[in-house]
Every structure is written in C-alpha cells, then in structure tokens.
Design a protein around this motif. Structure first.
Motif, PDB file in Angstrom:
ATOM      1  N   PHE A   1       3.462  12.885  -3.981  1.00  0.00           N
ATOM      2  CA  PHE A   1       2.988  11.525  -3.718  1.00  0.00           C
ATOM      3  C   PHE A   1       1.510  11.444  -4.133  1.00  0.00           C
ATOM      4  CE2 PHE A   1       6.012  10.548   0.111  1.00  0.00           C
ATOM      5  CZ  PHE A   1       7.064  10.393  -0.781  1.00  0.00           C
ATOM      6  N   ALA A   2       0.999  10.245  -4.167  1.00  0.00           N
ATOM      7  CA  ALA A   2      -0.406  10.072  -4.567  1.00  0.00           C
ATOM      8  C   ALA A   2      -1.376  10.477  -3.461  1.00  0.00           C
ATOM      9  CB  ALA A   2      -0.660   8.637  -4.983  1.00  0.00           C
ATOM     10  N   VAL A   3      -0.870  10.629  -2.230  1.00  0.00           N
ATOM     11  CA  VAL A   3      -1.741  11.059  -1.121  1.00  0.00           C
ATOM     12  C   VAL A   3      -1.123  12.263  -0.403  1.00  0.00           C
ATOM     13  CG1 VAL A   3      -2.873   8.826  -0.674  1.00  0.00           C
ATOM     14  CG2 VAL A   3      -0.703   9.327   0.430  1.00  0.00           C
TER      15      VAL A   3
ATOM     16  N   VAL B   1     -13.063  -0.843  -7.278  1.00  0.00           N
ATOM     17  CA  VAL B   1     -12.250   0.099  -6.479  1.00  0.00           C
ATOM     18  C   VAL B   1     -12.979   0.458  -5.179  1.00  0.00           C
ATOM     19  CG1 VAL B   1     -11.269   2.438  -6.415  1.00  0.00           C
ATOM     20  CG2 VAL B   1     -10.932   1.017  -8.425  1.00  0.00           C
TER      21      VAL B   1
ATOM     22  N   LEU C   1       0.921  15.509 -13.968  1.00  0.00           N
ATOM     23  CA  LEU C   1       0.366  14.325 -14.638  1.00  0.00           C
ATOM     24  C   LEU C   1      -0.846  14.688 -15.494  1.00  0.00           C
ATOM     25  CD1 LEU C   1       0.453  11.628 -11.806  1.00  0.00           C
ATOM     26  CD2 LEU C   1       1.734  11.549 -13.920  1.00  0.00           C
TER      27      LEU C   1
ATOM     28  N   ILE D   1      -0.331   8.884   8.272  1.00  0.00           N
ATOM     29  CA  ILE D   1      -1.172   7.796   8.807  1.00  0.00           C
ATOM     30  C   ILE D   1      -0.661   6.435   8.312  1.00  0.00           C
ATOM     31  CG2 ILE D   1      -3.489   6.758   8.758  1.00  0.00           C
ATOM     32  CD1 ILE D   1      -4.625   9.635   8.704  1.00  0.00           C
ATOM     33  N   TYR D   2      -0.431   6.337   6.999  1.00  0.00           N
ATOM     34  CA  TYR D   2       0.010   5.042   6.456  1.00  0.00           C
ATOM     35  C   TYR D   2       1.435   4.710   6.911  1.00  0.00           C
ATOM     36  CZ  TYR D   2      -4.049   5.912   3.476  1.00  0.00           C
ATOM     37  OH  TYR D   2      -5.309   6.211   3.024  1.00  0.00           O
TER      38      TYR D   2
ATOM     39  N   CYS E   1      -2.229  11.814   5.147  1.00  0.00           N
ATOM     40  CA  CYS E   1      -2.424  10.388   4.803  1.00  0.00           C
ATOM     41  C   CYS E   1      -1.075   9.662   4.783  1.00  0.00           C
ATOM     42  CB  CYS E   1      -3.124  10.251   3.464  1.00  0.00           C
ATOM     43  SG  CYS E   1      -4.833  10.782   3.500  1.00  0.00           S
TER      44      CYS E   1
ATOM     45  N   ARG F   1      -2.736  18.470  -9.894  1.00  0.00           N
ATOM     46  CA  ARG F   1      -1.725  17.515 -10.390  1.00  0.00           C
ATOM     47  C   ARG F   1      -1.316  17.867 -11.825  1.00  0.00           C
ATOM     48  NH1 ARG F   1      -0.017  13.530  -6.434  1.00  0.00           N
ATOM     49  NH2 ARG F   1      -1.008  14.518  -4.706  1.00  0.00           N
TER      50      ARG F   1
ATOM     51  N   MET G   1     -11.768  -0.287  -1.314  1.00  0.00           N
ATOM     52  CA  MET G   1     -11.578   0.834  -0.379  1.00  0.00           C
ATOM     53  C   MET G   1     -12.563   0.764   0.781  1.00  0.00           C
ATOM     54  SD  MET G   1      -9.089   2.637  -1.394  1.00  0.00           S
ATOM     55  CE  MET G   1      -8.137   3.221  -2.757  1.00  0.00           C
TER      56      MET G   1
ATOM     57  N   LEU H   1      -3.890  12.236 -16.853  1.00  0.00           N
ATOM     58  CA  LEU H   1      -5.152  12.289 -16.109  1.00  0.00           C
ATOM     59  C   LEU H   1      -6.264  12.843 -16.985  1.00  0.00           C
ATOM     60  CD1 LEU H   1      -4.034  13.557 -12.584  1.00  0.00           C
ATOM     61  CD2 LEU H   1      -5.004  11.348 -13.107  1.00  0.00           C
TER      62      LEU H   1
ATOM     63  N   LEU I   1      -8.538  18.135  -9.197  1.00  0.00           N
ATOM     64  CA  LEU I   1      -7.442  17.162  -9.288  1.00  0.00           C
ATOM     65  C   LEU I   1      -6.527  17.502 -10.468  1.00  0.00           C
ATOM     66  CD1 LEU I   1      -6.425  14.413  -8.060  1.00  0.00           C
ATOM     67  CD2 LEU I   1      -7.686  13.306  -9.883  1.00  0.00           C
TER      68      LEU I   1
ATOM     69  N   CYS J   1      -9.541  10.805   4.558  1.00  0.00           N
ATOM     70  CA  CYS J   1      -9.296   9.403   4.912  1.00  0.00           C
ATOM     71  C   CYS J   1     -10.576   8.578   4.989  1.00  0.00           C
ATOM     72  CB  CYS J   1      -8.525   9.309   6.219  1.00  0.00           C
ATOM     73  SG  CYS J   1      -6.801   9.557   5.963  1.00  0.00           S
TER      74      CYS J   1
ATOM     75  N   THR K   1      -2.879   7.481  -9.114  1.00  0.00           N
ATOM     76  CA  THR K   1      -3.393   8.733  -8.543  1.00  0.00           C
ATOM     77  C   THR K   1      -4.923   8.705  -8.489  1.00  0.00           C
ATOM     78  OG1 THR K   1      -1.489   9.874  -9.473  1.00  0.00           O
ATOM     79  CG2 THR K   1      -3.290  11.263  -8.734  1.00  0.00           C
TER      80      THR K   1
ATOM     81  N   PHE L   1      -6.727   6.033  -8.380  1.00  0.00           N
ATOM     82  CA  PHE L   1      -7.110   4.986  -7.422  1.00  0.00           C
ATOM     83  C   PHE L   1      -7.232   5.565  -6.010  1.00  0.00           C
ATOM     84  CE2 PHE L   1      -5.733   1.652  -4.373  1.00  0.00           C
ATOM     85  CZ  PHE L   1      -6.723   0.708  -4.605  1.00  0.00           C
ATOM     86  N   PHE L   2      -6.308   6.469  -5.675  1.00  0.00           N
ATOM     87  CA  PHE L   2      -6.334   7.069  -4.336  1.00  0.00           C
ATOM     88  C   PHE L   2      -7.276   8.281  -4.253  1.00  0.00           C
ATOM     89  CE2 PHE L   2      -2.357   4.660  -3.833  1.00  0.00           C
ATOM     90  CZ  PHE L   2      -2.552   4.143  -2.558  1.00  0.00           C
TER      91      PHE L   2
ATOM     92  N   TRP M   1       0.846  -1.207   0.000  1.00  0.00           N
ATOM     93  CA  TRP M   1       0.000   0.000   0.000  1.00  0.00           C
ATOM     94  C   TRP M   1       0.882   1.259   0.000  1.00  0.00           C
ATOM     95  CZ3 TRP M   1      -5.286   0.486  -0.339  1.00  0.00           C
ATOM     96  CH2 TRP M   1      -5.836   1.708   0.014  1.00  0.00           C
TER      97      TRP M   1
END
Lengths: 197, 173
Positions: free
Chosen positions: A76-78, B137, B109, A85-86, A82, B106, B141, B113, B102, B34, A54, A56-57, A29
């Motif tokens: 980072f992707a998060v 997904v 990317l 936390i991870y 986060c 970002r 999750m 994206l 997003l 989260c 990206t 996915f998160f 993860w």
C-alpha cells in the motif's frame, strides 16, 4: 417602516450533508492509498499514477515496504500503522450515526483520546525494546483504535464549524430591552394591548 | 459581542514551529510518523490560544480546529520558503536520503519513482512547477493534519472550570 421582521439568518447545513462530505473524503483518502497495488499491476500510465500517489503520501509516512500491507505483491502507499489509523477513522465515521445521535455535538471526554494516544505510544515503546513482537498486528490494532477514537472528536467539530452564521442583523442585546419586553420575547406570546392613556 | 482572543498569533507561532521542524534535516523525518510535527504545531497553537482565554471561558473544539488549520497553512507557507532557501543558498537538498530509502523500499515501482526522483535531483526541484506542486501538497497535508492537531489540543485543554461554571449556572436556574 417595512413590515419585515428583523431576525437572525442562521444557515444550519444539515448534519447529514456534512456527515456525507466527511464520509466521502475519508473514503476517497482510503481508496487513494489502497489503489496503489492495483495501479502498480497495470500498464505504464497506471504505474506512473501509482508512483505519483506514493510520492504524495511520502511526506507523511515512511512507506517502508516491510512494514506495509501487501496486495498482489505490491505494498500500500502507507505503512500498516497509518493503514490502521485511516481504516479506524473510516470505521469511526461509519459508526458515528449509530453510536452518537445526530444532534449530540459534544466531543467525548479527553480521557478516551489520551488513552488511545498512550496506547499507540506504548506499543511503539514496547516494540522498540522488543517486549512485544514487532509484527503488523499490534501496529494496525493500536492505529485502528486511535483512528476510530479521533473520528468522534473530528465529526462534532466539523458539525460545529458548519453552523455558518450569515450575520444579517446582530442579536438583540438583552441588556438594552426592558424586562417586560424580555419576558414577552422569551414566552413568545403576543404582549397585551397597550393600555389607553 | 463576545471578546475572543486573536487566533492569528497562536497560529503564527504554531506555523513557525511546524515550518522549522519540517525543514531542518534529520528532525524533519519526524513527519514520517503521521505528520507528527504538523500535529504538534496544531496542538501548540491550540494551547497558546487556550492560554489567552479568560479563566472559566469554554474552549470550543471548533476554535481549536481553526487555530490548527491556520497553523498548518502558515507552516506550509513558511516551510516551503525555508526549504527553498536551503536549496538556493546553502545547496542543501532536502529528502535526498529519504528518496534513496524510498527507492530501495519500493522496488516494485522503482522505474517510475526513479524518473521523478532523478528529475528532482537534477535541479528540477527549483523549477516553478515543482515548487508550486510542493506548496500545494504541503498546504493540503499541513491543513488536514494541523486541523487534527488543533482538535486534539482543544480536546486535551478542555477548560474544566468552564464545565463546572456551566453546571453551576444550570443548577441556579
């Protein structure tokens, strides 16, 4: 009657195997969201993979680049919280065998969990009203504490779940056997020979 | 045999809460913290299960985890259904602003994206493949975070009476 003894067939998956599975999935993860900056530096295919990771998160994190850690100019992707936390969860998983003996299945007191949640909540509140500087350090630190505390609740629960009972035969009901038989069952000694009538 | 209450009803209620909060526009942004709503649904399922337990009975965290996991699974299934209902009948496109943010955030990317997001914008979200990917997904999750919520719920609602009862029985032995 066959001479086979009827006994409860309890498969206890070794704690080490379960622990290994938790450690592997946590590492995977973490590698997933850390890999995005590396993939973003590569060719079109790896950049496409970075985009998919990206996305996915995306349902679980705002992914704001200003609030994320960067590596090689790519975030980072998060976000930082986060990541904390991870990362904290991974640290908790790594520390678990040293701090909590293998066979101790009980979860810690709920006060520790409430404290960690309140600490994160307090940090969010204080940074919102600008009482503490809104930098990545408080976010990652409180996230790290929450994540590492969570590991000590999650691992014993998974240990508990992994004790799969392959119910071959139901347990002998202690109410249905005589007190004499119960005594011999408990003492695990052979009963004396039956007196001749 | 132990007479434990059913886990299905608390999980269904927890799952419904997850689905509604994760599908309603603006409110669903709470999941960016989260998976807050998913964790909350797991905690709610755990709480409802704890309420059904006879007084003094222990509440093992594994039971909380199972209720949370089921809540997450139901939440993902109902949530996907709700979102596709919104898309098909109300013409609502969930996450449009979110995807816009997003893309702006970002920029490194953005070409990659943008390809994906453009496809979703052009009605691609209604394609069975995207629906399936979305379901998978969200299942992953919601199952993970629902379980975490269930564990948190079990830890928060540890029955104090049960531990006292256990101590008393140990002393009497």
């Amino acid at each position: 009657m066959s001479g086979k003894k009827s006994k409860i067939c309890t498969i206890k998956i070794g704690h080490q195997w379960v622990y290994g599975a938790i450690l592997f999935s946590t590492l995977l993860w973490c590698l997933l969201f850390i890999s995005v900056p590396f993939l973003a530096c590569g060719g079109p295919f790896s950049r496409k993979i970075a985009g998919i990771i990206t996305l996915f998160f995306a349902p679980i994190c705002h992914q704001s680049a200003e609030r994320s850690f960067h590596l090689m100019n790519h975030p980072f992707a998060v976000c930082a919280r986060c990541t904390g936390i991870y990362g904290g969860f991974l640290a908790g998983v790594l520390l678990y065998p040293a701090l909590n003996k293998w066979k101790k299945d009980a979860t810690p007191s709920r006060g520790i969990l409430i404290g960690a949640i309140l600490l994160s909540g307090l940090e969010i509140l204080l940074s919102r009203i600008s009482l503490i500087p809104a930098g990545p350090l408080p976010r990652v630190l409180t996230g790290f504490i929450l994540g590492s505390v969570m590991a000590f609740y999650v691992i014993p629960t998974v240990f508990e779940l992994a004790k799969i009972q392959k119910g071959a035969k139901p347990k002998i009901n202690s109410e249905n056997i005589s007190p004499k038989q119960a005594f011999w069952n408990e003492s695990k000694l052979l009963p004396p020979k039956a007196e001749s009538v | 045999m132990e007479n434990k209450p059913s886990k299905l009803v608390p999980a269904l209620i927890g799952g419904t809460v997850i689905a509604v909060l994760s599908a309603v526009p603006i409110i669903n942004l709470g999941n960016c913290l989260c998976c807050m709503w998913v964790i909350l649904g797991g905690v709610l399922g755990s709480y409802l299960y704890a309420r059904e337990l006879p007084p003094g009975d222990p509440f093992p965290s594994s039971d909380g985890a199972v209720v949370g996991l089921l809540s997450g699974v139901f939440g993902a299934l109902f949530g996907t259904f709700l979102i596709y209902f919104f898309i098909a009948f109300l013409g609502f496109r969930p996450g449009q602003e979110f995807f816009q943010n997003l893309l702006e955030s970002r920029r490194d990317l953005s070409p990659e994206l943008e390809d994906l997001v453009d496809e979703l914008r052009a009605g691609g979200a209604m394609r069975p493949f995207f629906a399936f990917v979305w379901l998978v997904v969200t299942l992953v999750m919601d199952a993970i975070f629902g379980t975490v919520g269930g564990i948190i719920g079990a830890a928060l609602m540890k029955n104090k009476g049960s531990s006292d009862k256990l101590k008393k029985t140990k002393k009497s032995k």
